[in-house]
Write an enzyme that holds these catalytic residues in place. Structure first.
Site, PDB file in Angstrom:
ATOM      1  N   ASN A 191      -3.477  -4.961   0.104  1.00 51.01           N
ATOM      2  CA  ASN A 191      -4.350  -3.802   0.331  1.00 51.01           C
ATOM      3  C   ASN A 191      -4.258  -2.755  -0.775  1.00 51.01           C
ATOM      4  O   ASN A 191      -4.558  -1.586  -0.551  1.00 51.01           O
ATOM      5  CB  ASN A 191      -4.035  -3.152   1.686  1.00 51.01           C
ATOM      6  N   ARG A 192      -3.834  -3.191  -1.949  1.00 52.16           N
ATOM      7  CA  ARG A 192      -3.720  -2.320  -3.128  1.00 52.16           C
ATOM      8  C   ARG A 192      -2.684  -1.203  -2.941  1.00 52.16           C
ATOM      9  O   ARG A 192      -2.651  -0.251  -3.719  1.00 52.16           O
ATOM     10  CB  ARG A 192      -5.080  -1.716  -3.500  1.00 52.16           C
ATOM     11  N   LEU A 193      -1.828  -1.307  -1.934  1.00 49.98           N
ATOM     12  CA  LEU A 193      -0.740  -0.338  -1.772  1.00 49.98           C
ATOM     13  C   LEU A 193       0.473  -0.846  -2.554  1.00 49.98           C
ATOM     14  O   LEU A 193       1.526  -1.193  -1.987  1.00 49.98           O
ATOM     15  CB  LEU A 193      -0.405  -0.138  -0.299  1.00 49.98           C
TER      16      LEU A 193
END
Length: 214
Positions: A191-193
């Site tokens: 989730n691009r975290l």
């Protein structure tokens, strides 16, 4: 227009929790480098992007091979009269970056470049294959040449000159040691975290460790 907006990948291979981190970034770098090697990284694991500020004011980046690293920093070798060499002479602030796709990791290093000792440059030059030594001598790196044939003809002349003989290191060829002032370790996450841990060099030469938002 070429639309690349559907190029997506989920990063799920590892995490960087921030627990039990080494006190210094060189130790951390060594750990990750060994892990990438053991993972079976494709291509040259020691390939890195070296970014400098060119004499024309534009940033300039190119792929260079890391050849040594130690507690002081990171060492690569090049022609001192090349674009990168002349840029470093004018502004020694550089950036090194590694991207290890198989492990979904990046390392970004900001530092100050300085020439290595003559002994270090001599030692590495002597370890190079004979053909690579000749290449360093024959190439006026980054300069305009009339043709490929020009280089090949000059190479033939040098091959005859140094047949069965030791090739001395050109004085305009040698190493740079990049002493880091900031090292960021980036681990891809879902989730691009992504996880980002940065080491900043303090005035007392200790390292401040911080987590950055992705």
């Amino acid at each position: 227009m070429s639309d690349l907006s559907n190029y997506r990948k989920s990063y799920e291979k590892s995490e960087l929790t921030g627990q039990n981190l080494p006190e210094d970034p060189i130790t951390f770098f060594k750990k990750w480098f060994i892990e990438v090697e053991e993972f079976g990284g494709k291509g040259e694991v020691n390939a890195m992007t070296v970014s400098t500020l060119g004499l024309d004011g534009y940033p300039n980046s190119r792929i260079v091979l890391l050849k040594q690293y130690n507690h002081e920093g990171f060492i690569f070798f090049t022609n001192y009269n090349s674009n990168k060499g002349r840029a470093i002479a004018a502004n020694p602030k550089v950036c090194l970056s590694f991207f290890w796709q198989e492990m979904e990791r990046q390392v970004i290093i900001k530092g100050i470049a300085e020439k290595t000792s003559e002994n270090t440059s001599d030692g590495y030059f002597e370890s190079r294959p004979h053909g690579s030594q000749l290449g360093a001598v024959v190439s006026p790196q980054s300069q305009v040449v009339p043709s490929r044939e020009y280089l090949e003809e000059n190479l033939k002349v040098l091959e005859q000159k140094y047949e069965g003989r030791e090739i001395p290191r050109p004085q305009n060829w040698g190493g740079y040691l990049v002493k880091p002032v900031s090292v960021e370790f980036w681990q891809g996450r879902p989730n691009r975290l992504h996880d980002r841990i940065r080491y900043n060099l303090e005035e007392d030469y200790s390292w401040k460790i911080e987590r950055l938002a992705p």
